[in-house]
Design an enzyme around this catalytic site. Structure first.
Site, PDB file in Angstrom:
ATOM      1  N   TYR A 159      72.201  25.838  51.235  1.00  0.00           N
ATOM      2  CA  TYR A 159      72.657  24.797  50.294  1.00  0.00           C
ATOM      3  C   TYR A 159      74.177  24.885  50.114  1.00  0.00           C
ATOM      4  O   TYR A 159      74.889  23.875  50.208  1.00  0.00           O
ATOM      5  CB  TYR A 159      71.952  24.975  48.948  1.00  0.00           C
ATOM      6  CG  TYR A 159      72.432  24.032  47.867  1.00  0.00           C
ATOM      7  CD1 TYR A 159      72.174  22.665  47.956  1.00  0.00           C
ATOM      8  CD2 TYR A 159      73.141  24.505  46.761  1.00  0.00           C
ATOM      9  CE1 TYR A 159      72.614  21.794  46.967  1.00  0.00           C
ATOM     10  CE2 TYR A 159      73.576  23.637  45.774  1.00  0.00           C
ATOM     11  CZ  TYR A 159      73.315  22.285  45.879  1.00  0.00           C
ATOM     12  OH  TYR A 159      73.747  21.425  44.905  1.00  0.00           O
ATOM     13  N   LYS A 163      77.241  22.033  51.080  1.00  0.00           N
ATOM     14  CA  LYS A 163      78.197  21.491  50.112  1.00  0.00           C
ATOM     15  C   LYS A 163      79.637  21.836  50.502  1.00  0.00           C
ATOM     16  O   LYS A 163      80.569  21.077  50.212  1.00  0.00           O
ATOM     17  CB  LYS A 163      77.860  21.994  48.705  1.00  0.00           C
ATOM     18  CG  LYS A 163      76.514  21.465  48.182  1.00  0.00           C
ATOM     19  CD  LYS A 163      76.486  19.944  48.109  1.00  0.00           C
ATOM     20  CE  LYS A 163      75.244  19.412  47.404  1.00  0.00           C
ATOM     21  NZ  LYS A 163      75.237  17.925  47.324  1.00  0.00           N
TER      22      LYS A 163
HETATM   23  N1  LIG Z   1      71.648  19.269  39.118  1.00  0.00           N
HETATM   24  C1  LIG Z   1      72.538  20.205  39.436  1.00  0.00           C
HETATM   25  O1  LIG Z   1      72.631  21.276  38.805  1.00  0.00           O
HETATM   26  C2  LIG Z   1      73.477  19.970  40.594  1.00  0.00           C
HETATM   27  C3  LIG Z   1      74.535  20.885  40.758  1.00  0.00           C
HETATM   28  C4  LIG Z   1      75.414  20.698  41.801  1.00  0.00           C
HETATM   29  C5  LIG Z   1      75.243  19.632  42.658  1.00  0.00           C
HETATM   30  N2  LIG Z   1      74.190  18.775  42.486  1.00  0.00           N
HETATM   31  C6  LIG Z   1      74.063  17.676  43.437  1.00  0.00           C
HETATM   32  O2  LIG Z   1      74.011  16.463  42.751  1.00  0.00           O
HETATM   33  C7  LIG Z   1      73.286  15.511  43.530  1.00  0.00           C
HETATM   34  C8  LIG Z   1      72.254  14.834  42.651  1.00  0.00           C
HETATM   35  O3  LIG Z   1      71.407  15.832  42.120  1.00  0.00           O
HETATM   36  P1  LIG Z   1      70.514  15.624  40.824  1.00  0.00           P
HETATM   37  O4  LIG Z   1      70.533  16.919  40.109  1.00  0.00           O
HETATM   38  O5  LIG Z   1      70.898  14.376  40.123  1.00  0.00           O
HETATM   39  O6  LIG Z   1      69.068  15.482  41.518  1.00  0.00           O
HETATM   40  P2  LIG Z   1      67.793  14.562  41.225  1.00  0.00           P
HETATM   41  O7  LIG Z   1      67.644  14.291  39.765  1.00  0.00           O
HETATM   42  O8  LIG Z   1      66.692  15.240  41.949  1.00  0.00           O
HETATM   43  O9  LIG Z   1      68.151  13.193  41.961  1.00  0.00           O
HETATM   44  C9  LIG Z   1      68.231  13.139  43.343  1.00  0.00           C
HETATM   45  C10 LIG Z   1      68.294  11.692  43.769  1.00  0.00           C
HETATM   46  O10 LIG Z   1      68.454  11.650  45.191  1.00  0.00           O
HETATM   47  C11 LIG Z   1      67.399  10.861  45.756  1.00  0.00           C
HETATM   48  N3  LIG Z   1      67.082  11.409  47.069  1.00  0.00           N
HETATM   49  C12 LIG Z   1      66.639  12.650  47.371  1.00  0.00           C
HETATM   50  N4  LIG Z   1      66.448  12.774  48.692  1.00  0.00           N
HETATM   51  C13 LIG Z   1      66.793  11.569  49.229  1.00  0.00           C
HETATM   52  C14 LIG Z   1      66.817  11.059  50.544  1.00  0.00           C
HETATM   53  N5  LIG Z   1      66.436  11.801  51.595  1.00  0.00           N
HETATM   54  N6  LIG Z   1      67.224   9.780  50.734  1.00  0.00           N
HETATM   55  C15 LIG Z   1      67.602   9.011  49.696  1.00  0.00           C
HETATM   56  N7  LIG Z   1      67.616   9.449  48.431  1.00  0.00           N
HETATM   57  C16 LIG Z   1      67.200  10.704  48.201  1.00  0.00           C
HETATM   58  C17 LIG Z   1      66.254  10.992  44.738  1.00  0.00           C
HETATM   59  O11 LIG Z   1      65.318   9.939  44.826  1.00  0.00           O
HETATM   60  P3  LIG Z   1      63.978  10.072  45.747  1.00  0.00           P
HETATM   61  O12 LIG Z   1      63.409  11.444  45.481  1.00  0.00           O
HETATM   62  O13 LIG Z   1      63.111   8.951  45.332  1.00  0.00           O
HETATM   63  O14 LIG Z   1      64.454   9.929  47.163  1.00  0.00           O
HETATM   64  C18 LIG Z   1      67.041  10.906  43.446  1.00  0.00           C
HETATM   65  O15 LIG Z   1      67.388   9.574  43.147  1.00  0.00           O
HETATM   66  C19 LIG Z   1      72.725  16.283  44.719  1.00  0.00           C
HETATM   67  O16 LIG Z   1      73.576  16.082  45.835  1.00  0.00           O
HETATM   68  C20 LIG Z   1      72.792  17.725  44.264  1.00  0.00           C
HETATM   69  O17 LIG Z   1      72.891  18.645  45.322  1.00  0.00           O
HETATM   70  C21 LIG Z   1      73.305  18.903  41.470  1.00  0.00           C
END
Ligand SMILES: NC(=O)c1ccc[n+]([C@@H]2O[C@H](COP(=O)([O-])OP(=O)(O)OC[C@H]3O[C@@H](n4cnc5c(N)ncnc54)[C@H](OP(=O)(O)O)[C@@H]3O)[C@@H](O)[C@H]2O)c1
Length: 256
Positions: A159, A163
Site C-alpha cells: 500500500y 502511494k
Molecule cells: N481513510 C483513510 O484513513 C485514508 C488514509 C490515507 C489515504 N486514503 C485514501 O483515500 C482514498 C479514499 O479512501 P476512503 O477512506 O474514502 O475509502 P472508502 O470510504 O472505502 O471509499 C472508496 C471509494 O472508492 C471506490 N472504489 C474502490 N475501488 C474502486 C475501483 N476499483 N473502481 C472505482 N471505484 C472504486 C469505492 O466505491 P465502490 O466500492 O463501489 O467501488 C468508494 O467510492 C483511497 O485512495 C485511500 O487509499 C484513505
C-alpha cells in the site's frame, strides 16, 4: 491584488466540472458534497451501482454518476466518454479511488499484488492519462496519496509503495511542458488516519484506535470533511501557485 482576494466572496467552483473517482463513499463523497456546494457539477465514479445511486441522492441536482472499475482502462475510457458527453470538459479531476485492504506481507500473492497495484497505481495513472484530452486550461488535478508513503509503517509495504508511486506521478505530470503551458496543476492530498468506511474495521477495534491516537500528535483520527476542505483548496484558485506539491492532512502523523 484586490481582484485576487475579491474572488474569496464568491463560490469557489462556480460553473466548474469536477470528476471524482471513489466519489460514492468516504473522502470522495465528502469532497463531492463540498464541491457541489461550492457551485461545481460533479461526476462521481464507483463500482457499486446501488451505493453510487444512494450517494447521488445526497449530493444534489448537479451530480451524476458512472459505474466503473478504475483498475480497468476500458472502464476509464467509458467514464471519460460519459463526462465528455455530459459536460465536454473537466476542470477538477480528483483521482481518489483506492484501497488499503491487502493481506499481511507474508500472505501477499501475485493476485493480491496485481489488484492493489491495479487500483492504486495503474488506476490513478490511466485516470489521469485518459482525462488529459478533456482537461480544461487551468484545470486542477488532485491525486490521493497517503501518509503511509512517508512512514515505513510496519505491515503495509505494498500500500505504501503504491502511494509513493502516486506522489511520483504528480511530480512528473506537473512538469509536463504542454500541460504547464495550459496551466494544468497536479497536486497530492496526503491523508493520515481518517474515519471512513475503509477504516471502520480498524477504528472500531479499541487496540487499533489506541495505537492510532498514540501515533498521531493531534491524538485523534481525522474525518472525511477535513480532507474534503483540503481537496477544495487544491481544486480552486486559492492554490493557484501550487503544482507538484503534497498537502498533508494527517494530524501531524507523518510530519513530526
Ligand atoms: N481513510 C483513510 O484513513 C485514508 C488514509 C490515507 C489515504 N486514503 C485514501 O483515500 C482514498 C479514499 O479512501 P476512503 O477512506 O474514502 O475509502 P472508502 O470510504 O472505502 O471509499 C472508496 C471509494 O472508492 C471506490 N472504489 C474502490 N475501488 C474502486 C475501483 N476499483 N473502481 C472505482 N471505484 C472504486 C469505492 O466505491 P465502490 O466500492 O463501489 O467501488 C468508494 O467510492 C483511497 O485512495 C485511500 O487509499 C484513505
Amino acid at each position: 491584488m484586490d481582484d485576487h482576494f475579491m474572488t474569496e466572496t464568491l463560490l469557489k467552483l462556480s460553473g466548474k466540472v469536477a470528476l471524482i473517482t471513489g466519489g460514492s463513499s468516504g473522502i470522495g463523497l465528502a469532497t463531492a458534497h463540498l464541491m457541489h456546494a461550492q457551485g461545481a457539477s460533479v461526476v462521481i465514479v464507483g463500482r457499486d451501482a446501488t451505493k453510487l445511486d444512494e450517494a447521488l441522492l445526497t449530493i444534489g441536482p448537479r451530480a451524476s454518476g458512472v459505474v466503473a472499475d478504475v483498475s480497468s482502462v476500458a472502464d476509464i475510457d467509458r467514464v471519460m466518454a460519459a463526462v465528455s458527453e455530459r459536460h465536454g470538459h473537466i476542470d477538477v479531476l480528483f483521482a481518489n479511488a483506492g484501497t488499503s485492504h491487502n493481506p499481511p506481507l507474508r500472505e501477499v500473492d501475485e493476485a493480491a499484488f496485481d489488484s492493489m497495484i491495479g487500483l492504486n497505481f495503474k488506476g490513478v495513472f490511466f485516470t489521469v492519462a485518459r482525462a488529459l484530452p478533456l482537461l480544461a486550461n487551468g484545470a486542477s488535478v488532485i491525486l490521493t496519496g497517503s501518509a503511509a508513503a512517508d512512514m515505513g509503517r510496519w505491515g503495509d509495504p505494498l500500500y505504501a509503495a503504491t502511494k509513493a508511486a502516486v506522489r511520483s506521478l504528480a511530480r512528473t505530470f506537473a512538469n509536463d511542458e504542454e500541460l504547464t503551458l495550459r496551466r494544468v496543476r497536479f497536486n497530492v492530498l496526503s491523508p493520515g488516519a481518517i474515519k471512513t468506511p475503509l477504516t471502520q474495521g480498524a477504528y472500531e477495534q479499541p487496540d487499533v484506535d489506541a495505537y492510532v491516537c498514540a501515533a498521531v500528535p493531534m491524538k485523534r483520527w481525522g474525518n472525511a470533511e477535513e480532507i474534503a476542505s483540503a481537496a477544495l483548496f487544491l481544486a480552486c484558485a486559492d492554490s493557484s501557485y501550487m503544482t507538484g506539491s503534497i498537502l498533508a492532512i494527517d494530524g501531524g502523523m507523518a510530519q513530526v
